[in-house]
Scaffold this motif. Structure first.
Motif, PDB file in Angstrom:
ATOM      1  N   UNK A  43       0.682  -1.226  -0.026  1.00 22.77           N
ATOM      2  CA  UNK A  43      -0.190  -0.023  -0.078  1.00 22.77           C
ATOM      3  C   UNK A  43       0.893   1.197   0.006  1.00 22.77           C
ATOM      4  N   UNK A  44       1.985   1.306   0.723  1.00 23.07           N
ATOM      5  CA  UNK A  44       2.745   2.411   0.657  1.00 23.07           C
ATOM      6  C   UNK A  44       3.613   2.800  -0.390  1.00 23.07           C
ATOM      7  N   UNK A  45       4.114   1.339  -0.887  1.00 18.22           N
ATOM      8  CA  UNK A  45       4.667   1.446  -2.352  1.00 18.22           C
ATOM      9  C   UNK A  45       3.811   2.239  -3.198  1.00 18.22           C
ATOM     10  N   UNK A  46       2.554   1.746  -3.283  1.00 17.83           N
ATOM     11  CA  UNK A  46       1.761   2.371  -4.343  1.00 17.83           C
ATOM     12  C   UNK A  46       1.433   3.785  -4.042  1.00 17.83           C
ATOM     13  N   UNK A  47       1.210   4.190  -2.853  1.00 16.15           N
ATOM     14  CA  UNK A  47       0.871   5.656  -2.445  1.00 16.15           C
ATOM     15  C   UNK A  47       2.177   6.463  -2.836  1.00 16.15           C
ATOM     16  N   UNK A  48       3.356   5.973  -2.529  1.00 16.48           N
ATOM     17  CA  UNK A  48       4.545   6.644  -2.754  1.00 16.48           C
ATOM     18  C   UNK A  48       4.533   6.930  -4.257  1.00 16.48           C
ATOM     19  N   UNK A  49       4.367   5.904  -5.077  1.00 13.17           N
ATOM     20  CA  UNK A  49       4.563   6.054  -6.608  1.00 13.17           C
ATOM     21  C   UNK A  49       3.474   6.888  -7.212  1.00 13.17           C
ATOM     22  N   UNK A  50       2.561   6.893  -6.618  1.00 17.71           N
ATOM     23  CA  UNK A  50       1.336   7.836  -7.152  1.00 17.71           C
ATOM     24  C   UNK A  50       1.651   9.223  -6.837  1.00 17.71           C
ATOM     25  N   UNK A  51       2.425   9.614  -6.178  1.00 21.06           N
ATOM     26  CA  UNK A  51       2.437  10.850  -5.723  1.00 21.06           C
ATOM     27  C   UNK A  51       3.867  11.326  -6.311  1.00 21.06           C
ATOM     28  N   UNK A  52       4.825  10.426  -6.423  1.00 20.10           N
ATOM     29  CA  UNK A  52       6.340  10.961  -6.999  1.00 20.10           C
ATOM     30  C   UNK A  52       7.242  11.331  -5.950  1.00 20.10           C
ATOM     31  N   UNK A  53       8.462  11.283  -6.157  1.00 21.58           N
ATOM     32  CA  UNK A  53       9.518  11.337  -5.077  1.00 21.58           C
ATOM     33  C   UNK A  53       9.311  12.917  -4.506  1.00 21.58           C
ATOM     34  N   UNK A  54       9.081  13.811  -5.219  1.00 20.28           N
ATOM     35  CA  UNK A  54       8.960  15.283  -4.522  1.00 20.28           C
ATOM     36  C   UNK A  54       7.654  15.757  -3.994  1.00 20.28           C
ATOM     37  N   UNK A  55       6.734  14.850  -3.914  1.00 19.51           N
ATOM     38  CA  UNK A  55       5.634  15.219  -3.367  1.00 19.51           C
ATOM     39  C   UNK A  55       5.241  14.875  -1.798  1.00 19.51           C
TER      40      UNK A  55
END
Length: 277
Positions: A68-80
């Motif tokens: 879940x956290x991997x998907x959330x992180x990927x959906x927002x991008x590294x800078x978000x």
């Protein structure tokens, strides 16, 4: 930018070392390494660690938290940033709420309603306070910084650096970084028995610190005690199964001691833990 050691993250967030290690292995949290190989977490890392800990406390399985956290992180991008995001445990699922939108973290499916409030347990991403600094720790930190400055001057100041590190430990016997730095200083000088004695003293105050067990094993190995070192690596791995370097060192020693099965087992685990390009 302030950073937090593993020990500070555990004290501040209550997160287990095993949960943090899973997030690191999955690439969700990407801490830097300090001069003594200790993990250094940024504020962004701490946000992810706290969110994971809150979900784990809500009985969400670790594998589901990682996905879940991997998907959330990927959906927002590294800078978000994740400020303002609410991550909730709904049953055995992870749900995300931001603004007027609600969705399931793993699938991305939009949700119309979270259900009754008492059925969800929220992990809100919010600013984190700095780690507590009790008076004894503050005194020890002063000695520690003095020691680091002396150590940077080279071998001529090694004795003074050692004395300052020992003052830091005397002021605050649970000061992990002081043990690590002093132990490395002693090993660099070829004083392996002294380093092993130091690490054993550290374990009286920090018995659950995998890195102390690892460094004790290194000192024992370099001092010519392979079987004792192997036992230290195994204790390190028992505390932190994802410690790749401990698996590698254990595999080498098993191989040197003629135990092919043990060597293969740890070499295989080491390869599994290596990041894929």
């Amino acid at each position: 930018m302030p950073t937090y050691t593993m020990r500070e993250a555990q004290a501040l967030l209550g997160i287990s070392r095993a949960t943090a290690a899973r997030l690191i292995a999955a690439g969700i949290v990407k801490p830097a390494r300090g001069a003594r190989r200790e993990y250094l977490f940024t504020f962004r890392d701490m946000v992810m660690l706290r969110t994971a800990h809150s979900l784990r406390a809500a009985n969400i399985p670790s594998r589901r938290i990682v996905r879940a956290l991997a998907r959330l992180q990927a959906s927002r991008g590294d800078g978000q940033p994740l400020s303002g995001v609410r991550v909730s445990a709904v049953g055995n699922q992870v749900a995300v709420r931001e603004g007027g939108l609600q969705w399931q973290a793993e699938s991305g499916q939009l949700l119309m309603d979270f259900g009754p409030r008492e059925e969800r347990r929220e992990a809100t991403v919010a600013p984190l306070p700095l780690p507590p600094q009790p008076a004894a720790h503050a005194v020890a930190a002063g000695h520690f910084e003095t020691a680091r400055g002396l150590e940077a001057r080279g071998p001529a100041a090694a004795a003074a650096a050692e004395a300052a590190y020992r003052q830091a430990i005397a002021a605050f016997p649970g000061y992990l970084d002081a043990y690590l730095n002093l132990g490395c200083l002693l090993c660099d000088a070829g004083r392996y028995a002294d380093a092993a004695a130091l690490y054993r003293a550290a374990l009286a105050h920090l018995p659950g610190e995998a890195l102390i067990h690892f460094n004790l094993a290194v000192a024992l190995e370099d001092g010519g005690h392979p079987r004792e070192a192997l036992a230290g690596y195994e204790r390190c791995i028992a505390l932190l199964p994802d410690f790749a370097d401990a698996h590698f060192n254990a595999a080498r020693l098993y191989q040197e001691l003629g135990n092919a099965r043990g060597a293969i087992r740890h070499f295989n685990q080491y390869r599994k833990l290596q990041p894929r390009s």
